[in-house]
Every structure is written in C-alpha cells, then in structure tokens.
Design a protein around this motif. Sequence first.
Motif: not given
Length: 296
Positions: A126-131, A112-121, A279-286
């Motif tokens: 500049k975000l670094i996402i760690d699963v 489930l996560l890969p599609p949303v991670l592609r959107e975030l990239r 935190s803007r970055r956490i809000r963005l990902v959330f």
Amino acid sequence: MSDTASSFDWNHIRAFLTTADKGSLSAAARELGLTQPTLGRQVAALEEDLGVMLFERVGRSLELTAAGGELLEHVRAMGQAADRVALAASGQNQTVEGRVAITASDVYSVHLLPPVLRELRTKAPKLIIDVVASDDVQDLMRREADIAIRHVRPDQPDLIARLVREAKGYFYASTEYLDHRGRPKTVEDLESHDFVGSGDVPRMLEYLKPLGFPIGLDNFRTGSDSGLVAWEMCKQGFGISPMADDVAEATSGIERVLPDLAPIVFPIWLTTHRELHTSRRIRLVFDALAEHLTRD
C-alpha cells in the motif's frame, strides 16, 4: 565476561552501536531520542554485563577500545537482523500506507533504487514511492522528499543522517573508445585523453590535481550536469568518466581505466527528517534503504 552476557538488554546493545557510529554520547542520544545520562547508563550497563571497557574518551569524543571494536562487528550484525525482523513485521501490516518520496542522484535513481523498491512493493503493497532524481539537499528542507541519499552529510538540525557505506569509484571508458584511442598504461598517459564531465568540473579537477592527474579543462570535451547523461556519453565512446564501481560493473561495454589505480572513496549518507521516529512508513523505507545500501 559475566554470566549475564547471555541475556543482553537490546536497548544497551542499541546504545553501544549508535554511540560507536556517532562517536559521542551527545550525538548518539540525539539520534535515539534519549537524554545523554540515560544513554551513558545504558552503555555502562553493557560494559558491566560484559566485564570489559568498550570506549575510552579522547578529547570530546569517544573511541572504541580493542574489545569494543571486536564486539562492534557482531553487534552490527545483530542490529541488521533486528532491522530485518522489524521491516518484515511492519511491511506485512496493511496499515503501513501512504506516500514516501526518496531523492537520490539520477544515476543512483536508475541503477541502485529499483531492487529495493521491488522489495518494498512486496513487503508493503500500500506504500506509494515517489523517486525525486536530484542532488539538492534542500529537497528535504522544502519537504519535496522524505528521505535523501547523498554523498555529503547535511548539517541542518532538523535532519538526521546515517553513514551507510564508504563507496568506491574508478575511471571508466567504453571498449570502443579505448580500442580507438589506446589504453592508458600510466597516469601520465591520461593527459592525451578525452574526459566526460559530470557536474562541477573545476571542483573535480581541484580534487584530482593533488593526486597527480595531469588533466585540465581542455581534456573535458563533453559533459553534463546530469550524471546519467554523462555516463551515457561515456558508454557511447566520448571519453573517460569517473563512476561508482557497483554502477560500472553492471554496465556492459565498459572497462576500468588504469585498473591498478587506487579508488576514489566517497561516503553515502542516508538522511531524513526527525519524523523518522514517529512515522512508520518513513521508518520502513529508511530501514529498507539502509539494509540495501550496506550490502557489498
């Protein structure tokens, strides 16, 4: 409806939506970082603008009136649109950078996560996402992760949670297994089949037995604490396994067992620290995860 309804205050809309989701003014106020009287005034102002009552009090909680329930569907769509606008605007801002750790089960991490991670990239390069593939809620409390996707709502006061979906699960088996062992036609037929265990099998049986499933520990001939490993065993013909329908539908060589059987319904909670509000970055990902997980 009053003439002012065409110029709603978004704060009033947000107050209504959060109160409807949380079921009480106090819980909604905590979610939005407001005082309860302030939130109550915002909801009352919206009711006055609309000329309808949106909530009625039942004990200590609030329940939507018929008018409130009808409005909620439209307001939720407005909220999702606002989130998309904020996400797009924030994502294009090059100051949104840094590490955000997301923890989810290994199955969800893979499927489930890969599609949303592609959107975030694309939106925030500049975000670094760690699963972190784990089912341990304590990952958040130990600060090993910033955001968690879980099936149980946490009760720690430092965490906030949003119910993003009521997911459905069914029983599945590989076509190879069913061709060899036969396709069950009734629940009673399951007694003679093999099952693949995932996680706590006795706990799973405690849930299934009241539903009339005639299976016991002897039916679970293989299994794993890893949901991903258990699903791979199911795919390779070791037996029948429960799985979320969206994961199973994306898996080839798998069939639903007893397709007319009622689904197993389970919640999906999106959880984070109260730092979400600062935190803007956490809000963005959330917000990106919330939007993705609420899609049908």
